[in-house]
Design a protein around this motif. Structure first.
Motif, PDB file in Angstrom:
ATOM      1  N   TYR A 131       0.815  -1.256  -0.021  1.00  0.00           N
ATOM      2  CA  TYR A 131      -0.046   0.029  -0.057  1.00  0.00           C
ATOM      3  C   TYR A 131       0.756   1.301   0.072  1.00  0.00           C
ATOM      4  N   GLU A 170       0.738   2.021  -3.379  1.00  0.00           N
ATOM      5  CA  GLU A 170      -0.531   1.873  -4.214  1.00  0.00           C
ATOM      6  C   GLU A 170      -1.135   2.994  -5.071  1.00  0.00           C
ATOM      7  N   ARG A 175      -4.140   2.773  -6.884  1.00  0.00           N
ATOM      8  CA  ARG A 175      -5.677   2.492  -7.394  1.00  0.00           C
ATOM      9  C   ARG A 175      -6.393   3.519  -6.363  1.00  0.00           C
ATOM     10  N   SER A 187      -8.230   7.377  -1.190  1.00  0.00           N
ATOM     11  CA  SER A 187      -7.102   7.583  -2.022  1.00  0.00           C
ATOM     12  C   SER A 187      -6.904   8.942  -2.628  1.00  0.00           C
ATOM     13  N   THR A 242     -11.597  -0.783  -3.596  1.00  0.00           N
ATOM     14  CA  THR A 242     -11.580  -0.124  -4.835  1.00  0.00           C
ATOM     15  C   THR A 242     -12.836   0.067  -5.541  1.00  0.00           C
TER      16      THR A 242
END
Length: 139
Positions: free
Chosen positions: A41, A44, A46, A62, A134
């Motif tokens: 992560y 990460e 996404r 995010s 996600t």
């Protein structure tokens, strides 16, 4: 502490051990820290919502994630006000501000006043304390 409270704590610890990986248990329930750069992560990319690995509460979006170069996922702000709590941490001879899940009291990491953006904060969070959803983005 009463015998009943002792028994409840032992039962709770057993349930957490069954639910979590050994590393996630150590970090979230015993206030540990994963090794820097050890969890995917931290790099990460996404989109999604980072949720508490213990109770699935939405913690960080995010949209607020950034690369702090520290080796841990870093965020400028929690996704939803009131979903994380802060506590003074004087362990290891340092004075830091610990971040916990407001719902289940899981240790997540620490927050520092050296982040980018308007808040100026850097929530430095253990990757193993999070699950990335996600299918959900933003707050």
């Amino acid at each position: 502490m009463s015998k009943a409270e002792d028994k409840d704590m032992a039962a709770s610890e057993t349930a957490w051990r069954e639910k979590l990986s050994p590393e996630a248990f150590h970090v979230t329930r015993e206030h540990g820290t994963e090794r820097a750069f050890s969890h995917p992560y931290h790099t990460e990319k996404r989109d999604g919502m980072y949720r508490c690995v213990c109770c699935d509460a939405p913690l960080f979006s995010s949209d607020t994630k950034f690369d702090s170069g520290t080796g841990w996922p870093s965020f400028t702000d929690p996704a939803v006000e009131g979903k994380v709590t802060t506590h003074e941490d004087t362990s290891y001879g340092m004075r830091r501000i610990e971040v916990r899940c407001a719902n289940c009291d899981a240790h997540l990491g620490h927050v520092f006043p050296d982040g980018p953006g308007e808040s100026g904060m850097r929530y430095c969070i253990n990757g193993c304390a999070l699950n990335l959803d996600t299918g959900e983005s933003g707050a």
